[in-house]
Design a protein around this motif. Structure first.
Motif, short mmCIF file in Angstrom:
data_model
loop_
_atom_site.label_atom_id
_atom_site.label_comp_id
_atom_site.label_asym_id
_atom_site.label_seq_id
_atom_site.Cartn_x
_atom_site.Cartn_y
_atom_site.Cartn_z
N GLU A 133 0.84 -1.20 0.00
CA GLU A 133 0.00 0.00 0.00
C GLU A 133 0.87 1.25 0.00
O GLU A 133 1.88 1.32 0.70
CB GLU A 133 -0.90 -0.01 1.24
N ASN A 134 0.48 2.25 -0.78
CA ASN A 134 1.15 3.55 -0.74
C ASN A 134 0.51 4.42 0.33
O ASN A 134 -0.70 4.35 0.55
CB ASN A 134 1.05 4.23 -2.10
N LEU A 135 1.31 5.23 0.98
CA LEU A 135 0.83 6.11 2.05
C LEU A 135 1.08 7.56 1.68
O LEU A 135 2.02 7.86 0.96
CB LEU A 135 1.56 5.78 3.37
N ASP A 136 0.25 8.46 2.21
CA ASP A 136 0.52 9.89 2.04
C ASP A 136 0.47 10.56 3.41
O ASP A 136 0.09 9.95 4.41
CB ASP A 136 -0.42 10.54 1.03
N ILE A 137 0.84 11.83 3.43
CA ILE A 137 0.94 12.56 4.70
C ILE A 137 -0.41 12.62 5.41
O ILE A 137 -0.48 12.67 6.64
CB ILE A 137 1.54 13.97 4.49
N ASP A 138 -1.50 12.58 4.65
CA ASP A 138 -2.84 12.64 5.25
C ASP A 138 -3.21 11.35 5.96
O ASP A 138 -4.16 11.31 6.74
CB ASP A 138 -3.89 12.95 4.19
N SER A 139 -2.48 10.27 5.69
CA SER A 139 -2.81 8.97 6.29
C SER A 139 -2.08 8.74 7.61
O SER A 139 -2.28 7.71 8.25
CB SER A 139 -2.47 7.84 5.32
N VAL A 140 -1.27 9.70 8.03
CA VAL A 140 -0.55 9.57 9.31
C VAL A 140 -1.07 10.62 10.28
O VAL A 140 -1.71 11.60 9.90
CB VAL A 140 0.98 9.71 9.12
N LYS A 141 -0.77 10.43 11.56
CA LYS A 141 -1.34 11.28 12.60
C LYS A 141 -0.59 12.59 12.77
O LYS A 141 -1.14 13.56 13.29
CB LYS A 141 -1.34 10.53 13.94
N GLU A 142 0.66 12.64 12.36
CA GLU A 142 1.51 13.78 12.66
C GLU A 142 1.81 14.61 11.40
O GLU A 142 1.35 14.28 10.31
CB GLU A 142 2.82 13.29 13.29
N ASN A 143 2.60 15.67 11.60
CA ASN A 143 2.99 16.54 10.48
C ASN A 143 4.33 16.09 9.89
O ASN A 143 5.05 16.88 9.30
CB ASN A 143 3.08 17.99 10.93
N PHE A 144 4.64 14.80 10.05
CA PHE A 144 5.91 14.27 9.53
C PHE A 144 5.74 12.82 9.12
O PHE A 144 4.78 12.13 9.52
CB PHE A 144 7.04 14.42 10.56
N MET A 145 6.70 12.35 8.31
CA MET A 145 6.78 10.94 7.91
C MET A 145 8.23 10.50 8.04
O MET A 145 9.14 11.30 7.80
CB MET A 145 6.31 10.75 6.47
N VAL A 146 8.43 9.23 8.39
CA VAL A 146 9.77 8.65 8.52
C VAL A 146 9.81 7.36 7.70
O VAL A 146 8.82 6.61 7.67
CB VAL A 146 10.11 8.32 9.99
N LEU A 147 10.93 7.12 7.04
CA LEU A 147 11.09 5.87 6.29
C LEU A 147 12.49 5.32 6.51
O LEU A 147 13.49 6.05 6.35
CB LEU A 147 10.87 6.11 4.80
N THR A 148 12.56 4.03 6.88
CA THR A 148 13.86 3.35 6.97
C THR A 148 13.81 2.13 6.05
O THR A 148 13.62 2.30 4.85
CB THR A 148 14.22 2.99 8.43
N ASN A 149 13.93 0.91 6.58
CA ASN A 149 14.09 -0.24 5.68
C ASN A 149 13.12 -1.39 5.95
O ASN A 149 13.36 -2.51 5.51
CB ASN A 149 15.53 -0.77 5.75
N PHE A 150 12.03 -1.13 6.64
CA PHE A 150 10.98 -2.13 6.78
C PHE A 150 9.72 -1.61 6.09
O PHE A 150 9.58 -0.40 5.88
CB PHE A 150 10.70 -2.43 8.26
N PRO A 151 8.79 -2.49 5.70
CA PRO A 151 7.58 -2.04 5.01
C PRO A 151 6.68 -1.24 5.96
O PRO A 151 6.04 -1.80 6.85
CB PRO A 151 6.91 -3.34 4.57
N LEU A 152 6.62 0.05 5.77
CA LEU A 152 5.85 0.89 6.68
C LEU A 152 4.36 0.61 6.58
O LEU A 152 3.64 0.65 7.58
CB LEU A 152 6.14 2.36 6.39
N SER A 153 3.87 0.31 5.37
CA SER A 153 2.43 0.08 5.20
C SER A 153 1.96 -1.14 5.99
O SER A 153 0.79 -1.20 6.40
CB SER A 153 2.10 -0.10 3.72
#
Length: 225
Positions: A133-153
């Protein structure tokens, strides 16, 4: 392995730690509109991340493969390297990316499995995970997003302290520090978060750290700090 984030505060701040095995890397200015970092692999230099003149950032981070995300051809299939190139070249504007991702199926290139943080101004940010699944900033609770090396979705329903997978330790650390500083943020705080998540040991040490501020048309970076 890498750590990246975007946060919307007084300005947009985009951070990236480039963690890679010891090999040559290059900074390339493509025309007057792209700042791209490349890594050497199998005798050639391949793009890892970049920023364009509008401040839109795109990266390619290693992630566990999945069957649905494997390279294949199809009428609506677009491989993630093409997406990377189209966004940086401004052929696909980040403000139109939501419709693009709804219309296209994003897959990996042969023999690789990556996912991508695509971050721009005006709350336009996406995490694209081929086969997931693709995610956008509106799908998270905060005013930020973080990405490392595990599937965030696959972890989106979990509290950030409960996520699991490669790089989850760095994710938790970055997320916690962004949470503490989300109401007031600057490039100094951004670099302090990158410094807290650098890797100095193991097979993937941090070679390059960057903060981009699109509203200032600025990219600040360190080599091997």
């Amino acid at each position: 392995m890498c750590t990246s984030f975007v946060i919307y505060s007084s300005n947009t701040f985009i951070g990236m730690n480039f963690d890679i095995s010891k090999r040559p890397i290059k900074i390339v200015l493509k025309g007057d509109n792209q700042f791209v970092v490349l890594q050497q692999e199998d005798g050639q230099f391949l793009p890892a991340f970049g920023v364009n003149r509008n401040g839109t950032f795109v990266n390619l981070l290693m992630v566990q493969p999945n069957e649905e995300g494997k390279y294949r051809r199809g009428k609506n299939c677009v491989h993630i390297m093409r997406l990377f190139e189209e966004v940086l070249a401004e052929k696909t504007d980040v403000s139109q990316l939501k419709d693009y991702l709804n219309e296209k199926t994003i897959v990996n290139v042969p023999n690789y499995s990556v996912h991508s943080l695509i971050a721009g101004k005006k709350q336009n940010s996406y995490i694209v995970e081929p086969g997931r699944e693709n995610l956008d900033i509106d799908s998270v609770k905060e005013n930020f997003m973080v990405l490392t090396n595990f599937p965030l979705s696959e972890n989106k329903s979990k509290n950030y302290e409960e996520v699991e997978g490669f790089g989850s330790d760095r994710y938790k650390k970055a997320y916690n520090l962004l949470l503490k500083n989300k109401d007031y943020f600057n490039d100094t705080i951004g670099f302090s978060i990158l410094k807290e998540t650098i890797q100095q040991d193991g097979d993937y040490p941090t070679q390059f750290s960057m903060i981009s501020v699109p509203e200032e048309n600025a990219v600040y970076f360190y080599f091997k700090w």
